[in-house]
Design a protein around this motif. Structure first.
Motif, PDB file in Angstrom:
ATOM      1  N   LEU A   2       0.844  -1.248  -0.135  1.00  0.00           N
ATOM      2  CA  LEU A   2       0.020   0.076  -0.123  1.00  0.00           C
ATOM      3  C   LEU A   2       0.907   1.088  -0.022  1.00  0.00           C
ATOM      4  O   LEU A   2       0.253   2.303  -0.286  1.00  0.00           O
ATOM      5  N   LEU A   3       1.985   0.979   0.390  1.00  0.00           N
ATOM      6  CA  LEU A   3       2.933   2.249   0.598  1.00  0.00           C
ATOM      7  C   LEU A   3       2.988   2.916  -0.922  1.00  0.00           C
ATOM      8  O   LEU A   3       3.142   4.136  -1.229  1.00  0.00           O
ATOM      9  N   PHE A   4       3.062   2.080  -1.905  1.00  0.00           N
ATOM     10  CA  PHE A   4       3.181   2.585  -3.433  1.00  0.00           C
ATOM     11  C   PHE A   4       1.842   3.321  -3.876  1.00  0.00           C
ATOM     12  O   PHE A   4       1.914   4.030  -4.833  1.00  0.00           O
ATOM     13  N   ALA A   5       0.846   2.923  -3.002  1.00  0.00           N
ATOM     14  CA  ALA A   5      -0.352   3.869  -3.477  1.00  0.00           C
ATOM     15  C   ALA A   5      -0.310   5.259  -2.693  1.00  0.00           C
ATOM     16  O   ALA A   5      -1.269   6.138  -3.125  1.00  0.00           O
ATOM     17  N   THR A  18       2.535   7.645  -4.745  1.00  0.00           N
ATOM     18  CA  THR A  18       2.354   7.207  -6.185  1.00  0.00           C
ATOM     19  C   THR A  18       2.894   8.493  -7.096  1.00  0.00           C
ATOM     20  O   THR A  18       2.687   9.581  -6.629  1.00  0.00           O
ATOM     21  N   PRO A  19       3.444   7.916  -8.272  1.00  0.00           N
ATOM     22  CA  PRO A  19       3.940   9.141  -9.162  1.00  0.00           C
ATOM     23  C   PRO A  19       2.753   9.808  -9.806  1.00  0.00           C
ATOM     24  O   PRO A  19       3.035  11.003 -10.559  1.00  0.00           O
ATOM     25  N   LEU A  20       1.522   9.274  -9.837  1.00  0.00           N
ATOM     26  CA  LEU A  20       0.483   9.772 -10.521  1.00  0.00           C
ATOM     27  C   LEU A  20      -0.013  11.014 -10.145  1.00  0.00           C
ATOM     28  O   LEU A  20      -0.148  11.233  -8.872  1.00  0.00           O
ATOM     29  N   GLY A  21      -0.611  11.874 -10.681  1.00  0.00           N
ATOM     30  CA  GLY A  21      -1.211  13.107 -10.353  1.00  0.00           C
ATOM     31  C   GLY A  21      -2.674  12.828  -9.903  1.00  0.00           C
ATOM     32  O   GLY A  21      -3.032  11.608  -9.774  1.00  0.00           O
TER      33      GLY A  21
END
Length: 397
Positions: A285-288, A291-294
């Motif tokens: 979940l840390l990647f959520a 996240t690099p997404l805007g």
């Protein structure tokens, strides 16, 4: 306050612990304006946050011996007084070196409270109250971090960060009056040094494995909480108060995980898979979160809260399983000191580690660093959960 069975005394002791943990959350929320005013690099600023744990990381094994000599009540009072003085000192200094020196004083005060408070709680509570009182005490860190983060985040919207630190000093000083009236039962009174003291390095292999595994957990957990305000203000465009609110809510969510773990253990369910779930899912979940997404701040904030709610199960399982690693007749005091030092060491290393990863390679790299720490945590805790006999067999090979 009476010497036995006083819930008022137990709550005053708990409030002292919450005030101590709030010193970590407050500076996390104050990082953005402090960076702006003082020109601090993110890694240096994160190290300033994590310095609170330097006392436990270097002296956690031996702090209990010192406090048994001076008395738990005296140590608690000294810790609260030093915390108030250190916060005022940080507010008054303009030098970065001065901030670090006062933070080290605050670290010593935090260690005094963190070690003295549970000792005093055990002495003050009756046998019937003790389990509930210690369950309450186990929540002091996430509650204190949340309180400090939320209050500091709201305060810095209304006043300069130096005034917020002065307010922190005043609130901590207010606890000195009720703490002064705490009882001193015989178990918490000053004691003479005992002959033939314990040797910390002789703790069982399982206790060492669990302590280092717990250190890996706190690298992940405290590192995340320390850099979250900087992430949400710089990458998601939220205000300092909103970033503090998000971080505080995420920290407080860990209490839910502790309650879930207590419920699970009361039902005598297997802990291996339960613990693995509490380590692996938050790491993913840390990647959520980073996240690099805007997009909006909402979904990363939800992921952070869910992550902390799940990972809050890990400390409860660790403390419950520690006696198994020590074995019958083992030295629990040494094992608990070792575990405390492991947790403090991870808390000291986590914020600058995740901040350095984010500064050099971007925020997804901070998630990668957390994933590595979580993998090591799971491996070490799994080895430790073999129990006293299993670890002893491994150590003999």
């Amino acid at each position: 306050m009476s010497s036995r069975g006083s819930w008022a005394a137990i709550l005053v002791i708990y409030a002292a612990g919450v005030a101590a943990a709030a010193q970590l959350g407050k500076l996390s929320a104050l990082l953005p304006p402090m960076q702006h005013d003082l020109g601090l690099d993110l890694t240096v600023a994160a190290l300033l946050v994590s310095l609170l744990e330097i006392g436990g990381a270097t002296l956690g094994l031996f702090a209990g011996v010192v406090i048994s000599r001076v008395g738990a009540r005296r140590a608690l009072l000294a810790g609260l007084m030093l915390m108030a003085i250190a916060a005022a000192g940080m507010a008054a200094t303009s030098a970065v070196a001065g901030l670090f020196l006062w933070r080290i004083v605050e670290a010593a005060a935090y260690l005094a409270v963190a070690v003295a408070a549970p000792t005093l709680t055990i002495a003050v509570a009756t046998p019937a109250q003790r389990a509930t009182a210690l369950a309450l005490w186990s929540t002091f860190f996430p509650v204190g971090f949340a309180v400090g983060s939320i209050l500091a985040g709201l305060g810095v919207e209304a006043a300069p960060w130096r005034w917020v630190l002065l307010g922190s000093a005043g609130l901590t000083a207010l606890l000195l009056l009720p703490a002064w009236h705490l009882p001193t039962p015989p178990e918490a009174a000053p004691r003479r040094a005992a002959k033939g003291g314990a040797h910390p390095l002789r703790a069982p292999v399982g206790a060492w494995l669990m302590a280092v595994g717990f250190a890996c957990y706190t690298v992940f957990e405290v590192g995340l909480l320390a850099v979250m305000p900087a992430y949400f203000t710089s990458q998601r465009g939220v205000s300092a108060s909103m970033a503090g609110l998000i971080t505080g809510a995420a920290a407080f969510a860990a209490v839910l995980g502790g309650l879930a773990a207590a419920w699970w253990m009361r039902r005598d369910r297997p802990l291996g898979g339960f613990m693995a779930f509490g380590v692996v899912v938050p790491a993913l979940l840390l990647f959520a979160v980073f996240t690099p997404l805007g997009g909006t701040w909402f979904w990363p904030a939800v992921a952070a809260m869910l992550l902390n709610a799940i990972s809050g199960t890990v400390p409860a399982v660790v403390f419950a399983r520690l006696p198994d690693t020590v074995g019958p007749g083992g030295d629990m005091a040494t094992a608990n000191g070792l575990l405390a030092q492991g947790g403090a060491s991870g808390s000291l290393l986590g914020p600058p580690l995740l901040a350095a990863a984010a500064s050099h390679w971007g925020w997804p790299a901070a998630a990668g660093a957390g994933l590595v720490a979580s993998a090591l945590c799971l491996l070490l805790l799994a080895l430790a959960q073999r129990g006293h006999d299993g670890v002893a067999a491994v150590s003999r090979r």
